[in-house]
Each structure stands twice: as structure tokens, then as C-alpha cells.
Design an enzyme around this catalytic site. Structure first.
Site, PDB file in Angstrom:
ATOM      1  CE1 TYR A  89      -3.855  -2.198   0.371  1.00 12.16           C
ATOM      2  CE2 TYR A  89      -2.492  -3.501   1.987  1.00 12.16           C
ATOM      3  CZ  TYR A  89      -3.614  -3.261   1.076  1.00 12.16           C
ATOM      4  OH  TYR A  89      -4.597  -4.393   1.077  1.00 12.16           O
ATOM      5  CB  CYS A 120      -7.364  -4.296  -5.570  1.00 11.03           C
ATOM      6  SG  CYS A 120      -8.929  -5.408  -6.028  1.00 11.03           S
ATOM      7  CG  HIS A 121      -5.527  -9.950  -7.321  1.00 13.10           C
ATOM      8  ND1 HIS A 121      -6.036  -9.401  -8.256  1.00 13.10           N
ATOM      9  CD2 HIS A 121      -4.141 -10.847  -7.723  1.00 13.10           C
ATOM     10  CE1 HIS A 121      -5.471  -9.706  -9.489  1.00 13.10           C
ATOM     11  NE2 HIS A 121      -4.481 -10.483  -9.005  1.00 13.10           N
ATOM     12  CD  GLU A 147      -1.920 -12.235 -11.233  1.00 16.76           C
ATOM     13  OE1 GLU A 147      -0.955 -11.458 -10.544  1.00 16.76           O
ATOM     14  OE2 GLU A 147      -2.966 -11.717 -11.489  1.00 16.76           O
TER      15      GLU A 147
END
Length: 155
Positions: A89, A120-121, A147
């Protein structure tokens, strides 16, 4: 508004679109819910299916993200987090030129109306610890693991 339900490895998703763009992707959709697909929601479903099959890493479906200027700035920064990678963040706060806005970035991240496509993950705590996710931490873990094996290799 038009919607299209999609069964995925992480459960049913509801893709909400207007005539020009995807407006939302909702987790835990009711598979018995009503559907009224349009060209945009169908295009989004095809791209999500390709993502879950490991065939694509980027999406090009049009998006319309309703939120504050700050939220849209955060969501735009999320699109720059590469596939298969994570950031904090604080990293996002720094990227948008507001290094003290870490908590506000977290709040904006949590309000992302188009998860998966706007990744956002991929945002985690500065300590490397996984933090909240609108779909639940188990879905965040699944998406990050999904991913990993497809991450491009360096030559």
C-alpha cells in the site's frame, strides 16, 4: 445495466456493464440470478475465462470506474502492478505522489469495483503479509498463486 454470470475457479462472478464499459465485478454471485448480457459483459466474460485458463495476463475490456478522484488515482496505479508481482500500500501511495496516504490507499483498494481486472489482489502489507480482500483472503491467495506459475521468465 446489463449483467452476465460467470462460473470460475473462485466461484460465481457477476459482471455488470452498461453499453460502453464494465462497471463492476461482484464476487459470490447467485448462479440463479437473472442475466441480461450485452456485448461488453460477454467480452469481459471471455477475457476472464482466458485469464483463469492462463491464456492472458492483461485485459482490454473497457472500464468505467465510479469513485472519487483519489480512488480513481489509486485504481489507475493498481493497473501498473505487473502480472505475477505484488507491491505494498505504501508503494501505491508513493506512486501517486502521496506517501502519507497509506491507509487511504488501503481504503480505496478495498472499494475497487472491478477486482481481478484492476488487480487489487496484488497489493499486500509492507511486511509482506497478506491483508484484507473484498472477496476474502482465500481468493486473494488463489489469485496470487494462479499468477505465479505464469509469470514471464527472464532470459
Amino acid at each position: 445495466m446489463n449483467n452476465q454470470l460467470l462460473q470460475t475457479p473462485i466461484g460465481w462472478l457477476n459482471i455488470v456493464a452498461d453499453k460502453s464499459a464494465v462497471i463492476a465485478i461482484e464476487f459470490d454471485a447467485d448462479p440463479a440470478g437473472s442475466e441480461a448480457p450485452n456485448a461488453i459483459s460477454l467480452q469481459c466474460c471471455k477475457q476472464l475465462e482466458a485469464y483463469f485458463n492462463g491464456d492472458i495476463q492483461d485485459f482490454d475490456v473497457p472500464l468505467k470506474m465510479n469513485g472519487t478522484d483519489f480512488q480513481r488515482q489509486v485504481w489507475q496505479a493498481l493497473n501498473n502492478v505487473p502480472y505475477g508481482e505484488t507491491c505494498s500500500y505504501a508503494d501505491i501511495a508513493n506512486r501517486i505522489g502521496n506517501p502519507k496516504a497509506v491507509r487511504a490507499v488501503g481504503a480505496a483498494n478495498g472499494k475497487n469495483p472491478i477486482p481481478i481486472i484492476v488487480p487489487c489482489h496484488r497489493v499486500i502489507g509492507s511486511s509482506g503479509k497478506l491483508t484484507g480482500y473484498a472477496g476474502g483472503l482465500d481468493l486473494k491467495v488463489w489469485l496470487l498463486e494462479h499468477e505465479k506459475p505464469l509469470k514471464p521468465t527472464k532470459r
